[in-house]
Design a protein around this motif. Sequence first.
Motif, PDB file in Angstrom:
ATOM      1  N   GLN A   7      -8.471 -24.898  24.554  1.00 30.53           N
ATOM      2  CA  GLN A   7      -9.254 -26.042  25.046  1.00 30.53           C
ATOM      3  C   GLN A   7     -10.750 -25.974  24.699  1.00 30.53           C
ATOM      4  O   GLN A   7     -11.528 -26.817  25.119  1.00 30.53           O
ATOM      5  CB  GLN A   7      -9.062 -26.200  26.555  1.00 30.53           C
ATOM      6  CG  GLN A   7      -7.666 -26.685  26.936  1.00 30.53           C
ATOM      7  CD  GLN A   7      -7.422 -28.169  26.634  1.00 30.53           C
ATOM      8  OE1 GLN A   7      -8.170 -29.040  27.048  1.00 30.53           O
ATOM      9  NE2 GLN A   7      -6.355 -28.462  25.887  1.00 30.53           N
ATOM     10  N   ASN A   8     -11.124 -24.941  23.940  1.00 35.52           N
ATOM     11  CA  ASN A   8     -12.515 -24.880  23.482  1.00 35.52           C
ATOM     12  C   ASN A   8     -12.548 -25.239  21.997  1.00 35.52           C
ATOM     13  O   ASN A   8     -12.366 -24.385  21.142  1.00 35.52           O
ATOM     14  CB  ASN A   8     -13.083 -23.472  23.702  1.00 35.52           C
ATOM     15  CG  ASN A   8     -14.503 -23.343  23.170  1.00 35.52           C
ATOM     16  OD1 ASN A   8     -15.300 -24.292  23.231  1.00 35.52           O
ATOM     17  ND2 ASN A   8     -14.818 -22.183  22.618  1.00 35.52           N
ATOM     18  N   PRO A   9     -12.740 -26.514  21.681  1.00 32.91           N
ATOM     19  CA  PRO A   9     -12.686 -26.892  20.266  1.00 32.91           C
ATOM     20  C   PRO A   9     -13.825 -26.266  19.468  1.00 32.91           C
ATOM     21  O   PRO A   9     -14.899 -25.991  20.017  1.00 32.91           O
ATOM     22  CB  PRO A   9     -12.822 -28.419  20.302  1.00 32.91           C
ATOM     23  CG  PRO A   9     -13.350 -28.769  21.633  1.00 32.91           C
ATOM     24  CD  PRO A   9     -13.044 -27.653  22.565  1.00 32.91           C
TER      25      PRO A   9
ATOM     26  N   VAL B 141     -16.541 -27.148  17.045  1.00 35.78           N
ATOM     27  CA  VAL B 141     -17.215 -28.399  16.696  1.00 35.78           C
ATOM     28  C   VAL B 141     -18.319 -28.100  15.690  1.00 35.78           C
ATOM     29  O   VAL B 141     -19.146 -27.213  15.927  1.00 35.78           O
ATOM     30  CB  VAL B 141     -17.826 -29.054  17.957  1.00 35.78           C
ATOM     31  CG1 VAL B 141     -18.389 -30.430  17.625  1.00 35.78           C
ATOM     32  CG2 VAL B 141     -16.798 -29.158  19.067  1.00 35.78           C
TER      33      VAL B 141
ATOM     34  N   GLN C 226     -22.103 -31.348  22.632  1.00 35.72           N
ATOM     35  CA  GLN C 226     -21.676 -30.084  23.251  1.00 35.72           C
ATOM     36  C   GLN C 226     -21.493 -30.274  24.753  1.00 35.72           C
ATOM     37  O   GLN C 226     -20.489 -29.835  25.327  1.00 35.72           O
ATOM     38  CB  GLN C 226     -22.728 -28.991  22.937  1.00 35.72           C
ATOM     39  CG  GLN C 226     -22.430 -27.635  23.533  1.00 35.72           C
ATOM     40  CD  GLN C 226     -22.910 -27.520  24.978  1.00 35.72           C
ATOM     41  OE1 GLN C 226     -23.992 -28.010  25.316  1.00 35.72           O
ATOM     42  NE2 GLN C 226     -22.122 -26.897  25.819  1.00 35.72           N
TER      43      GLN C 226
ATOM     44  N   LEU D 219     -18.446 -32.745  25.461  1.00 31.61           N
ATOM     45  CA  LEU D 219     -17.130 -32.147  25.211  1.00 31.61           C
ATOM     46  C   LEU D 219     -16.889 -30.926  26.097  1.00 31.61           C
ATOM     47  O   LEU D 219     -15.750 -30.508  26.294  1.00 31.61           O
ATOM     48  CB  LEU D 219     -17.015 -31.701  23.741  1.00 31.61           C
ATOM     49  CG  LEU D 219     -16.784 -32.796  22.711  1.00 31.61           C
ATOM     50  CD1 LEU D 219     -17.112 -32.292  21.312  1.00 31.61           C
ATOM     51  CD2 LEU D 219     -15.332 -33.276  22.776  1.00 31.61           C
TER      52      LEU D 219
ATOM     53  N   CYS E 252     -17.688 -27.995  25.206  1.00 32.54           N
ATOM     54  CA  CYS E 252     -17.312 -26.877  24.329  1.00 32.54           C
ATOM     55  C   CYS E 252     -18.424 -25.822  24.396  1.00 32.54           C
ATOM     56  O   CYS E 252     -19.507 -26.085  24.914  1.00 32.54           O
ATOM     57  CB  CYS E 252     -17.091 -27.356  22.899  1.00 32.54           C
ATOM     58  SG  CYS E 252     -18.512 -28.176  22.181  1.00 32.54           S
ATOM     59  N   GLU E 253     -18.133 -24.665  23.844  1.00 31.99           N
ATOM     60  CA  GLU E 253     -19.113 -23.583  23.966  1.00 31.99           C
ATOM     61  C   GLU E 253     -20.370 -23.867  23.138  1.00 31.99           C
ATOM     62  O   GLU E 253     -21.490 -23.764  23.632  1.00 31.99           O
ATOM     63  CB  GLU E 253     -18.452 -22.299  23.490  1.00 31.99           C
ATOM     64  CG  GLU E 253     -19.082 -21.061  24.063  1.00 31.99           C
ATOM     65  CD  GLU E 253     -18.186 -19.886  23.777  1.00 31.99           C
ATOM     66  OE1 GLU E 253     -17.114 -19.798  24.409  1.00 31.99           O
ATOM     67  OE2 GLU E 253     -18.538 -19.082  22.891  1.00 31.99           O
TER      68      GLU E 253
ATOM     69  N   ARG F  54      -6.193 -24.189  17.191  1.00 26.80           N
ATOM     70  CA  ARG F  54      -7.543 -24.466  17.689  1.00 26.80           C
ATOM     71  C   ARG F  54      -7.957 -25.848  17.198  1.00 26.80           C
ATOM     72  O   ARG F  54      -7.804 -26.165  16.021  1.00 26.80           O
ATOM     73  CB  ARG F  54      -8.495 -23.389  17.126  1.00 26.80           C
ATOM     74  CG  ARG F  54      -9.941 -23.525  17.562  1.00 26.80           C
ATOM     75  CD  ARG F  54     -10.252 -22.626  18.741  1.00 26.80           C
ATOM     76  NE  ARG F  54     -11.621 -22.819  19.187  1.00 26.80           N
ATOM     77  CZ  ARG F  54     -12.613 -21.991  18.912  1.00 26.80           C
ATOM     78  NH1 ARG F  54     -12.383 -20.904  18.192  1.00 26.80           N
ATOM     79  NH2 ARG F  54     -13.830 -22.229  19.372  1.00 26.80           N
TER      80      ARG F  54
ATOM     81  N   LYS G  86      -9.008 -32.432  22.461  1.00 33.15           N
ATOM     82  CA  LYS G  86      -8.834 -31.036  22.889  1.00 33.15           C
ATOM     83  C   LYS G  86      -7.361 -30.659  22.946  1.00 33.15           C
ATOM     84  O   LYS G  86      -7.008 -29.492  22.838  1.00 33.15           O
ATOM     85  CB  LYS G  86      -9.449 -30.842  24.278  1.00 33.15           C
ATOM     86  CG  LYS G  86     -10.948 -30.997  24.310  1.00 33.15           C
ATOM     87  CD  LYS G  86     -11.415 -30.664  25.706  1.00 33.15           C
ATOM     88  CE  LYS G  86     -12.895 -30.794  25.870  1.00 33.15           C
ATOM     89  NZ  LYS G  86     -13.315 -30.467  27.236  1.00 33.15           N
TER      90      LYS G  86
END
Length: 217
Positions: free
Chosen positions: A5-7, A9, A30, A33, A35-36, A103, A164
Amino acid sequence: MKIDQNPFVFMGGTFDPIHNGHLRSALELQQWLGCEQVCLVPSGQPVHKHYDVCPAQHRLEMVRLAARDAWRLSVDDREVSSDTPSYTLKTLQSYREELGSERSIIMVVGMDAYLTLPTWQGWDTFLSLCHIIAVARPGYDYRPDAIMDHYTRAHQVNNAQKLKDSAYGHVFIHELTPLGISATQIRHLIQLGQTPRFLLPDQVWEYIKQNKLYGFK
Ligand code: ATP
Ligand code: MG
């Protein structure tokens, strides 16, 4: 298939130079979404630009300076380090190979770039490798030609969770805070002897002055 679940990007660009339009878009995505990080990928030898592009090492260094204090942004030098021309397809294939099939990979492009997609090598295979988020950009309305209209209708989703829950295959069109800044405008201001301050990070402007880029005197 269970998708991480961490795309991953990324936003590619010539970044000649990087500016607050790029940085703010990356950061807003970021956060939106969750995401990290969003990874900035400066092109080495861009295939689409028809003017004298600043040497890749300078552009990469400016991207690094801009992202230095923003840990939600990362920088990937794979295109600059490669001695062959930069093709998005090659970059996408290398990410897919490294990250595996489970991923989600999301490529971020501005609306101007999105609408030129059919001129990019291998563009019709991109969605078998990644999702695409096209972000609105002031001055570039969403006015697709027949090919892009068909492409968008065939692949567009309106629910970000779908980006995701699957690894590739969707297009999402997104509105962010509109910032009508372009690198062309910044280069032009510098050539006219005017300051581009506040359109780009101060540390990037300092670097341009120190290295006398874009005709700075
Ligand atoms: P140039 O004027 O030299 O073309 P640029 O400002 O368009 O420079 P690029 O490096 O060509 O910058 O753009 C990299 C990516 O960032 C592209 O996908 C582009 O559409 C997007 N982008 C650039 N500026 C903005 C902006 N102000 N808002 C949203 N997206 C942007
Ligand atoms: Mg551009």
